[in-house]
Design a protein around this motif. Structure first.
Motif, PDB file in Angstrom:
ATOM      1  N   THR A  33       0.824  -1.217   0.000  1.00  0.00           N
ATOM      2  CA  THR A  33       0.000   0.000   0.000  1.00  0.00           C
ATOM      3  C   THR A  33       0.858   1.268   0.000  1.00  0.00           C
ATOM      4  OG1 THR A  33      -0.281  -0.107   2.415  1.00  0.00           O
ATOM      5  CG2 THR A  33      -2.004  -1.104   1.049  1.00  0.00           C
ATOM      6  N   SER A  34       2.037   1.206   0.630  1.00  0.00           N
ATOM      7  CA  SER A  34       2.919   2.385   0.612  1.00  0.00           C
ATOM      8  C   SER A  34       3.401   2.689  -0.810  1.00  0.00           C
ATOM      9  CB  SER A  34       4.112   2.188   1.543  1.00  0.00           C
ATOM     10  OG  SER A  34       5.041   1.274   0.992  1.00  0.00           O
ATOM     11  N   LYS A  35       3.440   1.667  -1.654  1.00  0.00           N
ATOM     12  CA  LYS A  35       3.819   1.844  -3.048  1.00  0.00           C
ATOM     13  C   LYS A  35       2.607   2.075  -3.946  1.00  0.00           C
ATOM     14  CE  LYS A  35       8.165  -0.617  -3.022  1.00  0.00           C
ATOM     15  NZ  LYS A  35       8.944   0.307  -3.836  1.00  0.00           N
ATOM     16  N   LYS A  36       1.427   2.161  -3.303  1.00  0.00           N
ATOM     17  CA  LYS A  36       0.172   2.406  -4.020  1.00  0.00           C
ATOM     18  C   LYS A  36      -0.076   1.363  -5.120  1.00  0.00           C
ATOM     19  CE  LYS A  36       0.130   7.388  -3.094  1.00  0.00           C
ATOM     20  NZ  LYS A  36       0.722   7.265  -1.824  1.00  0.00           N
ATOM     21  N   ILE A  37       0.157   0.113  -4.746  1.00  0.00           N
ATOM     22  CA  ILE A  37      -0.055  -1.012  -5.659  1.00  0.00           C
ATOM     23  C   ILE A  37      -1.224  -1.834  -5.129  1.00  0.00           C
ATOM     24  CG2 ILE A  37       0.957  -3.152  -6.575  1.00  0.00           C
ATOM     25  CD1 ILE A  37       3.699  -1.786  -6.357  1.00  0.00           C
ATOM     26  N   SER A  38      -2.168  -2.132  -5.991  1.00  0.00           N
ATOM     27  CA  SER A  38      -3.315  -2.938  -5.583  1.00  0.00           C
ATOM     28  C   SER A  38      -2.923  -4.418  -5.504  1.00  0.00           C
ATOM     29  CB  SER A  38      -4.459  -2.784  -6.594  1.00  0.00           C
ATOM     30  OG  SER A  38      -4.102  -3.382  -7.822  1.00  0.00           O
ATOM     31  N   GLN A  39      -3.741  -5.189  -4.812  1.00  0.00           N
ATOM     32  CA  GLN A  39      -3.518  -6.632  -4.767  1.00  0.00           C
ATOM     33  C   GLN A  39      -3.549  -7.215  -6.179  1.00  0.00           C
ATOM     34  OE1 GLN A  39      -6.361  -8.509  -2.156  1.00  0.00           O
ATOM     35  NE2 GLN A  39      -5.121  -8.126  -0.329  1.00  0.00           N
ATOM     36  N   GLU A  40      -4.461  -6.710  -6.983  1.00  0.00           N
ATOM     37  CA  GLU A  40      -4.604  -7.211  -8.345  1.00  0.00           C
ATOM     38  C   GLU A  40      -3.336  -6.980  -9.169  1.00  0.00           C
ATOM     39  OE1 GLU A  40      -7.790  -7.034 -12.026  1.00  0.00           O
ATOM     40  OE2 GLU A  40      -7.816  -5.430 -10.543  1.00  0.00           O
ATOM     41  N   VAL A  41      -2.787  -5.786  -9.089  1.00  0.00           N
ATOM     42  CA  VAL A  41      -1.570  -5.463  -9.835  1.00  0.00           C
ATOM     43  C   VAL A  41      -0.399  -6.298  -9.322  1.00  0.00           C
ATOM     44  CG1 VAL A  41       0.140  -3.650 -10.309  1.00  0.00           C
ATOM     45  CG2 VAL A  41      -2.307  -3.161 -10.542  1.00  0.00           C
ATOM     46  N   LEU A  42      -0.303  -6.440  -8.001  1.00  0.00           N
ATOM     47  CA  LEU A  42       0.769  -7.260  -7.423  1.00  0.00           C
ATOM     48  C   LEU A  42       0.649  -8.706  -7.893  1.00  0.00           C
ATOM     49  CD1 LEU A  42       3.195  -7.760  -5.620  1.00  0.00           C
ATOM     50  CD2 LEU A  42       1.613  -7.964  -3.678  1.00  0.00           C
ATOM     51  N   ALA A  43      -0.549  -9.239  -7.838  1.00  0.00           N
ATOM     52  CA  ALA A  43      -0.773 -10.621  -8.266  1.00  0.00           C
ATOM     53  C   ALA A  43      -0.376 -10.817  -9.716  1.00  0.00           C
ATOM     54  CB  ALA A  43      -2.233 -11.005  -8.041  1.00  0.00           C
ATOM     55  N   TYR A  44      -0.793  -9.896 -10.567  1.00  0.00           N
ATOM     56  CA  TYR A  44      -0.459  -9.989 -11.992  1.00  0.00           C
ATOM     57  C   TYR A  44       1.052  -9.903 -12.198  1.00  0.00           C
ATOM     58  CZ  TYR A  44      -0.214  -8.924 -16.954  1.00  0.00           C
ATOM     59  OH  TYR A  44       0.101  -8.949 -18.292  1.00  0.00           O
ATOM     60  N   SER A  45       1.691  -8.957 -11.531  1.00  0.00           N
ATOM     61  CA  SER A  45       3.132  -8.748 -11.690  1.00  0.00           C
ATOM     62  C   SER A  45       3.949  -9.919 -11.153  1.00  0.00           C
ATOM     63  CB  SER A  45       3.568  -7.463 -10.986  1.00  0.00           C
ATOM     64  OG  SER A  45       2.921  -6.349 -11.543  1.00  0.00           O
TER      65      SER A  45
END
Length: 86
Positions: A33-45
């Motif tokens: 969250t500090s990097k403003k990344i959603s769970q969805e984006v993290l999962a995809y990446s």
């Protein structure tokens, strides 16, 4: 012909540290969250299911080393940063 096999049984202790797993998940969520990344984006990446990201963050599963590495790469951080919560 009869073969006799000596079989020894060992008691395997449950080595899961549930509190540590939960703290890892909380830290992962804070970093994400500090990097403003959603769970969805993290999962995809990281190429892992989004449901797995949620279960890791909630401390519901003891994730694998491979997943930790993929998550760190996706977050563009060193792996050790995911363990800096003690």
């Amino acid at each position: 012909m009869i073969f006799l096999i000596n079989v020894e049984f060992y008691i395997v202790n449950n080595v899961k540290d549930l509190e540590y797993i939960k703290r890892f998940g909380i830290n992962l969520k804070q970093v994400r969250t500090s990097k403003k990344i959603s769970q969805e984006v993290l999962a995809y990446s990281a190429d892992i299911p989004i449901s797995q990201v949620g279960r890791i963050e909630r401390g519901e599963i003891n994730t694998t080393i491979s997943s930790v590495k993929a998550i760190a790469i996706a977050l563009n951080i060193q792996i050790k940063e995911l363990f800096e919560f003690e």
